[in-house]
Design a protein around this motif. Structure first.
Motif, PDB file in Angstrom:
ATOM      1  N   ASP A 303      43.696   5.528  -3.698  1.00 39.89           N
ATOM      2  CA  ASP A 303      42.973   5.666  -4.639  1.00 39.89           C
ATOM      3  C   ASP A 303      41.511   6.016  -4.336  1.00 39.89           C
ATOM      4  N   ILE A 304      41.122   6.884  -5.226  1.00 39.11           N
ATOM      5  CA  ILE A 304      40.272   8.291  -5.041  1.00 39.11           C
ATOM      6  C   ILE A 304      38.713   7.197  -4.441  1.00 39.11           C
ATOM      7  N   ILE A 305      37.807   8.082  -3.252  1.00 35.78           N
ATOM      8  CA  ILE A 305      36.782   6.959  -3.317  1.00 35.78           C
ATOM      9  C   ILE A 305      35.480   8.063  -3.285  1.00 35.78           C
ATOM     10  N   GLY A 306      35.763   9.029  -2.591  1.00 31.98           N
ATOM     11  CA  GLY A 306      35.005   9.806  -2.482  1.00 31.98           C
ATOM     12  C   GLY A 306      35.577  11.480  -1.673  1.00 31.98           C
ATOM     13  N   GLU A 307      34.160  12.364  -1.634  1.00 32.76           N
ATOM     14  CA  GLU A 307      34.762  13.747  -1.331  1.00 32.76           C
ATOM     15  C   GLU A 307      34.219  13.944   0.331  1.00 32.76           C
ATOM     16  N   VAL A 308      35.445  15.285   0.375  1.00 30.76           N
ATOM     17  CA  VAL A 308      34.838  15.953   1.365  1.00 30.76           C
ATOM     18  C   VAL A 308      33.457  16.775   0.880  1.00 30.76           C
ATOM     19  N   THR A 309      32.508  16.900   1.827  1.00 32.77           N
ATOM     20  CA  THR A 309      31.044  17.595   1.492  1.00 32.77           C
ATOM     21  C   THR A 309      31.548  18.831   2.345  1.00 32.77           C
ATOM     22  N   SER A 310      31.712  18.478   3.496  1.00 33.10           N
ATOM     23  CA  SER A 310      32.220  20.135   4.139  1.00 33.10           C
ATOM     24  C   SER A 310      32.885  19.356   4.900  1.00 33.10           C
ATOM     25  N   GLY A 311      33.912  20.977   5.766  1.00 32.29           N
ATOM     26  CA  GLY A 311      34.397  20.189   6.554  1.00 32.29           C
ATOM     27  C   GLY A 311      35.364  21.572   7.049  1.00 32.29           C
ATOM     28  N   SER A 312      36.271  21.351   8.053  1.00 27.81           N
ATOM     29  CA  SER A 312      36.682  22.920   8.794  1.00 27.81           C
ATOM     30  C   SER A 312      38.031  22.771  10.176  1.00 27.81           C
ATOM     31  N   TYR A 313      38.403  22.652  10.549  1.00 32.51           N
ATOM     32  CA  TYR A 313      38.681  23.299  12.085  1.00 32.51           C
ATOM     33  C   TYR A 313      38.219  23.107  13.206  1.00 32.51           C
ATOM     34  N   SER A 314      38.569  22.261  14.535  1.00 30.84           N
ATOM     35  CA  SER A 314      37.226  22.555  14.962  1.00 30.84           C
ATOM     36  C   SER A 314      37.887  22.901  16.450  1.00 30.84           C
ATOM     37  N   PRO A 315      37.816  24.064  17.089  1.00 28.55           N
ATOM     38  CA  PRO A 315      38.213  24.528  17.912  1.00 28.55           C
ATOM     39  C   PRO A 315      38.169  23.784  19.481  1.00 28.55           C
ATOM     40  N   THR A 316      36.699  22.967  19.355  1.00 30.12           N
ATOM     41  CA  THR A 316      36.301  22.295  20.235  1.00 30.12           C
ATOM     42  C   THR A 316      36.859  21.230  19.801  1.00 30.12           C
ATOM     43  N   LEU A 317      37.437  20.254  19.158  1.00 32.60           N
ATOM     44  CA  LEU A 317      38.611  19.767  19.689  1.00 32.60           C
ATOM     45  C   LEU A 317      39.494  19.338  19.152  1.00 32.60           C
ATOM     46  N   ASP A 318      40.109  20.700  19.161  1.00 30.69           N
ATOM     47  CA  ASP A 318      41.781  20.553  18.124  1.00 30.69           C
ATOM     48  C   ASP A 318      42.059  19.872  17.400  1.00 30.69           C
ATOM     49  N   THR A 319      41.444  20.228  15.914  1.00 31.03           N
ATOM     50  CA  THR A 319      41.395  18.742  15.483  1.00 31.03           C
ATOM     51  C   THR A 319      40.880  19.124  14.335  1.00 31.03           C
ATOM     52  N   GLY A 320      41.078  18.650  12.068  1.00 30.68           N
ATOM     53  CA  GLY A 320      40.623  18.998  11.477  1.00 30.68           C
ATOM     54  C   GLY A 320      39.373  17.986  11.648  1.00 30.68           C
ATOM     55  N   ILE A 321      37.732  18.240  10.925  1.00 28.89           N
ATOM     56  CA  ILE A 321      36.964  17.200  11.287  1.00 28.89           C
ATOM     57  C   ILE A 321      36.127  17.148   9.845  1.00 28.89           C
ATOM     58  N   GLY A 322      35.766  16.221   8.980  1.00 27.89           N
ATOM     59  CA  GLY A 322      34.451  16.670   7.654  1.00 27.89           C
ATOM     60  C   GLY A 322      33.738  15.770   7.170  1.00 27.89           C
ATOM     61  N   LEU A 323      33.042  15.446   6.711  1.00 22.18           N
ATOM     62  CA  LEU A 323      32.204  14.615   6.656  1.00 22.18           C
ATOM     63  C   LEU A 323      31.988  14.229   4.803  1.00 22.18           C
ATOM     64  N   GLY A 324      31.797  13.281   4.170  1.00 18.68           N
ATOM     65  CA  GLY A 324      31.591  13.502   3.399  1.00 18.68           C
ATOM     66  C   GLY A 324      31.513  11.923   2.933  1.00 18.68           C
ATOM     67  N   TYR A 325      30.877  11.401   1.201  1.00 16.54           N
ATOM     68  CA  TYR A 325      30.413   9.711   1.284  1.00 16.54           C
ATOM     69  C   TYR A 325      31.261   9.139   0.635  1.00 16.54           C
ATOM     70  N   VAL A 326      31.131   7.950   0.927  1.00 15.22           N
ATOM     71  CA  VAL A 326      32.377   6.787   0.590  1.00 15.22           C
ATOM     72  C   VAL A 326      31.472   6.200   0.585  1.00 15.22           C
ATOM     73  N   PRO A 327      31.971   4.731  -0.315  1.00 13.46           N
ATOM     74  CA  PRO A 327      31.891   3.453  -0.455  1.00 13.46           C
ATOM     75  C   PRO A 327      31.061   3.054   1.121  1.00 13.46           C
ATOM     76  N   ILE A 328      30.297   2.166   0.510  1.00 20.64           N
ATOM     77  CA  ILE A 328      29.550   1.448   1.606  1.00 20.64           C
ATOM     78  C   ILE A 328      30.745   0.681   2.992  1.00 20.64           C
ATOM     79  N   GLU A 329      31.275   0.118   2.073  1.00 21.14           N
ATOM     80  CA  GLU A 329      32.535  -0.625   2.486  1.00 21.14           C
ATOM     81  C   GLU A 329      33.596  -0.170   3.414  1.00 21.14           C
ATOM     82  N   PHE A 330      33.896   1.127   3.144  1.00 21.61           N
ATOM     83  CA  PHE A 330      34.605   2.101   4.111  1.00 21.61           C
ATOM     84  C   PHE A 330      34.028   2.768   4.832  1.00 21.61           C
ATOM     85  N   SER A 331      32.855   3.052   4.980  1.00 22.09           N
ATOM     86  CA  SER A 331      32.133   3.802   6.174  1.00 22.09           C
ATOM     87  C   SER A 331      32.027   3.262   7.228  1.00 22.09           C
TER      88      SER A 331
END
Length: 362
Positions: A303-331
């Protein structure tokens, strides 16, 4: 307004010809990932002259900034800097900024480039409505601004700088000389690393830039800057926050001085604090391969609960990372979510911010 590149003048002095973009920061020079590595392990330099530079002075300057921002600016010590937020009456974030205090009656504000005109209008409107006497001087086009960032930044700059950078604390501002040129030097940045931001005369910037390149600093572009700030959990106005988001929803409540008697949006934010939030900004890491991008959907049990506001591949962590807004119960931390990456449901998990933080020695 466009500014033409300035490196041609430097070539006339017999120095090394290097790109200096003025207000047109390139996406990359040698490559985004290599530039990120340079900043994390050594030192990189960014031309951030596109950022606004506003000098606010006068007997009512601190009172006005107390009303305009979420921080207690009048309590700042001279020579200090503070990250803060400028909100409207409804608590929406008009911009985030750093304010530097030169003297009790003189401040430097750095608004985001796309918001500079709106901030100037907002400052003038509020000063008029409150009958505060201030002087607002836009020095953006008269100066250049560079960000020298990385664990080796201070050591590299120190031999050509009159300020004792090796003992300087974060979030301070100094007036000094670099290569003999008058410069404003601030121990701030947008990368999660130590370093400085330099404001200098329009004509001096190319020589400072070129000398730092000669000393081994890596020139970096917009791509590396964006990736570094995401790793550091730093928000971008227009992507991760806007006038539809309050500082509390954006996870920035630590920058709100509720002990201050009045500022724009205070009543709304107090209400949110009392009643609770409906949504919250989260950080997430992908548990599958993929790169999250701005606008991608965030889901819970498909079920769609939000969307990515910023995201990228992190070479420092070697994985995909991102930011986004979701309902408080999923935070909550460790909540399992999904990110729709071009039709593929990619497993992710809520993690605390920042994604990356350098351990400081002092």
């Amino acid at each position: 307004m466009k500014r033409t590149p300035l490196y041609q003048d430097h070539a006339n002095r017999g120095g090394k010809l290097v790109p200096f973009a003025g207000w047109e920061m390139p996406i990359q020079f040698a490559g985004i990932l290599s530039e990120v590595k340079s900043v994390r392990s050594g030192a990189g330099i960014f031309d951030v002259s596109h950022m606004g530079r506003l000098v606010i002075s006068g007997t009512d300057a601190s009172k006005l900034l107390d009303m305009l921002t979420t921080s207690y600016i009048s309590r700042m010590q001279s020579g200090k800097a503070k990250y803060t937020l400028i909100c409207n009456e409804n608590g929406g974030i008009i911009d985030d900024t750093i304010i530097y205090k030169h003297t009790p009656n003189k401040f430097l504000m750095i608004p985001n480039a796309s918001n500079e005109e709106a901030i100037i209008k907002w400052i003038n409107r509020c000063a008029a409505d409150l009958n505060y006497e201030i002087e607002l001087q836009r020095v953006t086009t008269d100066t250049l601004m560079m960000a020298l960032q990385g664990p080796q930044a201070a050591q590299i700059l120190q031999p050509i700088c009159s300020i004792d950078l090796l003992n300087a604390k974060p979030f301070c501002i100094f007036e000094g000389k670099i290569l003999g040129y008058d410069s404003t030097i601030a121990t701030t940045g947008y990368t999660g690393e130590t370093g400085v931001e330099i404001i200098c005369n329009l004509n001096d910037g190319p020589y400072l830039w070129s000398e730092l390149i000669n000393l081994g600093v890596t020139p970096c572009g917009l791509g590396a800057r964006d990736l570094l700030r995401i790793e550091a959990g730093l928000l971008l106005h227009g992507s991760d926050m806007n006038t539809n988001v309050s500082p509390l929803e954006a996870g920035l409540s630590r920058f709100v001085s509720f002990d201050k008697p009045a500022f724009f949006g205070r009543a709304i934010m107090l209400s949110q604090q009392e009643l609770g939030l409906g949504k919250s900004l989260i950080g997430f890491k992908l548990e599958d391969k993929g790169i999250p991008r701005h606008g991608y959907e965030i889901l819970k049990n498909n079920d769609i609960i939000g969307e990515v506001t910023s995201g990228s591949y992190s070479p420092t962590l070697d994985t995909g990372i991102g930011l986004g807004y979701v309902p408080i119960e999923f935070s909550r931390e460790d909540t399992e979510l999904q990110v729709d990456i071009r039709g593929r449901m990619t497993k992710s998990k809520v993690v605390p911010l920042p994604f990356y933080s350098r351990k400081r020695s002092k």
